[in-house]
Design an enzyme around this catalytic site. Sequence first.
Site, PDB file in Angstrom:
ATOM      1  N   TYR A 165       0.857  -1.206   0.000  1.00  0.00           N
ATOM      2  CA  TYR A 165       0.000   0.000   0.000  1.00  0.00           C
ATOM      3  C   TYR A 165       0.885   1.247   0.000  1.00  0.00           C
ATOM      4  CZ  TYR A 165      -3.335   3.602   1.291  1.00  0.00           C
ATOM      5  OH  TYR A 165      -4.089   4.753   1.294  1.00  0.00           O
ATOM      6  N   LYS A 169       1.184   4.349  -2.775  1.00  0.00           N
ATOM      7  CA  LYS A 169       0.992   5.779  -2.494  1.00  0.00           C
ATOM      8  C   LYS A 169       2.283   6.577  -2.726  1.00  0.00           C
ATOM      9  CE  LYS A 169      -3.391   5.923  -1.772  1.00  0.00           C
ATOM     10  NZ  LYS A 169      -4.268   6.743  -2.615  1.00  0.00           N
TER      11      LYS A 169
HETATM   12  P1  NDP Z   1     -13.479   4.549   0.967  1.00  0.00           P
HETATM   13  O1  NDP Z   1     -13.327   3.071   1.005  1.00  0.00           O
HETATM   14  O2  NDP Z   1     -14.525   5.164   1.828  1.00  0.00           O
HETATM   15  O3  NDP Z   1     -13.698   5.043  -0.542  1.00  0.00           O
HETATM   16  C1  NDP Z   1     -12.987   4.483  -1.609  1.00  0.00           C
HETATM   17  C2  NDP Z   1     -13.635   4.910  -2.909  1.00  0.00           C
HETATM   18  O4  NDP Z   1     -12.850   4.411  -4.004  1.00  0.00           O
HETATM   19  C3  NDP Z   1     -15.043   4.369  -3.077  1.00  0.00           C
HETATM   20  O5  NDP Z   1     -15.876   5.365  -3.589  1.00  0.00           O
HETATM   21  C4  NDP Z   1     -14.875   3.243  -4.076  1.00  0.00           C
HETATM   22  O6  NDP Z   1     -16.045   3.151  -4.885  1.00  0.00           O
HETATM   23  C5  NDP Z   1     -13.697   3.739  -4.925  1.00  0.00           C
HETATM   24  N1  NDP Z   1     -13.004   2.620  -5.540  1.00  0.00           N
HETATM   25  C6  NDP Z   1     -12.290   1.647  -4.911  1.00  0.00           C
HETATM   26  N2  NDP Z   1     -11.852   0.749  -5.798  1.00  0.00           N
HETATM   27  C7  NDP Z   1     -12.279   1.176  -7.023  1.00  0.00           C
HETATM   28  C8  NDP Z   1     -12.161   0.650  -8.338  1.00  0.00           C
HETATM   29  N3  NDP Z   1     -11.510  -0.494  -8.585  1.00  0.00           N
HETATM   30  N4  NDP Z   1     -12.724   1.335  -9.363  1.00  0.00           N
HETATM   31  C9  NDP Z   1     -13.399   2.477  -9.125  1.00  0.00           C
HETATM   32  N5  NDP Z   1     -13.548   3.027  -7.905  1.00  0.00           N
HETATM   33  C10 NDP Z   1     -12.999   2.363  -6.862  1.00  0.00           C
HETATM   34  O7  NDP Z   1     -12.036   5.136   1.348  1.00  0.00           O
HETATM   35  P2  NDP Z   1     -11.480   6.650   1.444  1.00  0.00           P
HETATM   36  O8  NDP Z   1     -12.506   7.637   1.118  1.00  0.00           O
HETATM   37  O9  NDP Z   1     -10.778   6.732   2.724  1.00  0.00           O
HETATM   38  O10 NDP Z   1     -10.365   6.584   0.292  1.00  0.00           O
HETATM   39  C11 NDP Z   1     -10.279   7.513  -0.768  1.00  0.00           C
HETATM   40  C12 NDP Z   1      -8.815   7.740  -1.112  1.00  0.00           C
HETATM   41  O11 NDP Z   1      -8.159   8.315   0.003  1.00  0.00           O
HETATM   42  C13 NDP Z   1      -8.037   6.471  -1.450  1.00  0.00           C
HETATM   43  O12 NDP Z   1      -7.170   6.732  -2.523  1.00  0.00           O
HETATM   44  C14 NDP Z   1      -7.236   6.201  -0.171  1.00  0.00           C
HETATM   45  O13 NDP Z   1      -6.055   5.478  -0.439  1.00  0.00           O
HETATM   46  C15 NDP Z   1      -6.964   7.622   0.250  1.00  0.00           C
HETATM   47  N6  NDP Z   1      -6.588   7.797   1.647  1.00  0.00           N
HETATM   48  C16 NDP Z   1      -7.411   7.362   2.647  1.00  0.00           C
HETATM   49  C17 NDP Z   1      -7.039   7.539   3.973  1.00  0.00           C
HETATM   50  C18 NDP Z   1      -7.838   7.033   5.115  1.00  0.00           C
HETATM   51  O14 NDP Z   1      -7.292   6.909   6.231  1.00  0.00           O
HETATM   52  N7  NDP Z   1      -9.123   6.744   4.954  1.00  0.00           N
HETATM   53  C19 NDP Z   1      -5.804   8.271   4.309  1.00  0.00           C
HETATM   54  C20 NDP Z   1      -5.011   8.672   3.172  1.00  0.00           C
HETATM   55  C21 NDP Z   1      -5.412   8.453   1.903  1.00  0.00           C
HETATM   56  P3  NDP Z   1     -16.721   1.793  -5.412  1.00  0.00           P
HETATM   57  O15 NDP Z   1     -16.466   0.738  -4.374  1.00  0.00           O
HETATM   58  O16 NDP Z   1     -18.159   2.164  -5.582  1.00  0.00           O
HETATM   59  O17 NDP Z   1     -16.043   1.540  -6.699  1.00  0.00           O
HETATM   60  C1  8X3 Z   2      -4.384   5.735   4.660  1.00  0.00           C
HETATM   61  C2  8X3 Z   2      -3.646   6.091   5.900  1.00  0.00           C
HETATM   62  O1  8X3 Z   2      -2.024   5.149   7.655  1.00  0.00           O
HETATM   63  O2  8X3 Z   2      -3.917   3.760   7.031  1.00  0.00           O
HETATM   64  O3  8X3 Z   2      -3.659   6.048   3.520  1.00  0.00           O
HETATM   65  O4  8X3 Z   2      -2.088   4.060   5.523  1.00  0.00           O
HETATM   66  S1  8X3 Z   2      -2.895   4.678   6.535  1.00  0.00           S
END
Ligand code: NDP
Ligand code: 8X3
Length: 263
Positions: A165, A169
């Site tokens: 992961y 990133k």
């Molecule tokens: P969620 O799981 O709540 O949302 C993820 C979103 O990505 C969903 O809308 C999902 O939609 C979409 N998605 C996942 N896989 C696919 C795919 N194969 N094709 C199209 N859409 C996809 O997580 P977050 O909102 O937390 O994550 C959003 C972003 O933020 C990600 O890139 C994550 O790595 C990043 N992030 C998150 C952090 C956290 O702690 N939560 C911290 C740092 C970064 P659907 O399933 O409908 O396709």
């Molecule tokens: C999501 C934050 O710390 O779970 O990107 O990797 S962490």
Amino acid sequence: LSSIFKSNLYIQLNKMKTVLITGATSGIGKATAFELAKKKYNLIICGRRKERLTIIEKELSRFTKVASLCFDVRDKKAVFSEIDSLSGEFKEIDILINNAGNAHGLDPVQSGDLEDWDAMMDINVKGLLYVSKAIIPEMTKRAKGHIINIGSSAGKEVYPKGAVYCASKHAVIAITDGMRIDLNPFGIKVTAINPGLVETEFSKVRFKGSYKADNVYKGYKALQAEDIAEIIAFALSRPAHVNIADLLVFPTAQASSTIVKRG
Ligand code: NDP
Ligand code: 8X3
């Protein structure tokens, strides 16, 4: 004549920008869609879960013009055909928010799951590239645009059991920096927003629905999806000469990927 000219000028100056957001069915992407809808941006929301897209599109259309596209970012053909199917005012995309992505699993590299590795590299890295490739040529043609890539604090440091992961990133941040260099001649802004722990469906996906997900955000106040949405809206609202290139945001309780003050 002058009043027609004035009203055309008014429409030109006030043409709301069109934003495409991937991963808008949940978490950060969904919160960003609502934040930007209230600011009257036109929206194209994307995700795989059609039922959610339909409901969210209906809710958002109380505030602004909305289209939705249902595709998996891993599906190269679908990415291009869905984006190509946009018409009218949704055809010109001013802002791309590459947000779709997740962690899959939390395992030491010696026992990591190949399917999980494929998912993270194919979605977080290659999917982001496919969507960008489908949209950037129109931006370079018009010599304007803004791309916001959602990276992570995991793109800045590596933590135990997170090699793949974190690699995905780190790649997002490298791609963001590369885009900023290559798109510089076209005046296109490129931004990386890198959050620490945000309470979304992220951990449910990472732990495949296991109880372990419930513990991730216990004992401290994690960032909320809306906190990131507000930062994205702020980055978009900067004047033309200002580009937020790379932003790291933690909850106050978090000092690094492994240091979180709980209780
Ligand atoms: P969620 O799981 O709540 O949302 C993820 C979103 O990505 C969903 O809308 C999902 O939609 C979409 N998605 C996942 N896989 C696919 C795919 N194969 N094709 C199209 N859409 C996809 O997580 P977050 O909102 O937390 O994550 C959003 C972003 O933020 C990600 O890139 C994550 O790595 C990043 N992030 C998150 C952090 C956290 O702690 N939560 C911290 C740092 C970064 P659907 O399933 O409908 O396709
Ligand atoms: C999501 C934050 O710390 O779970 O990107 O990797 S962490």
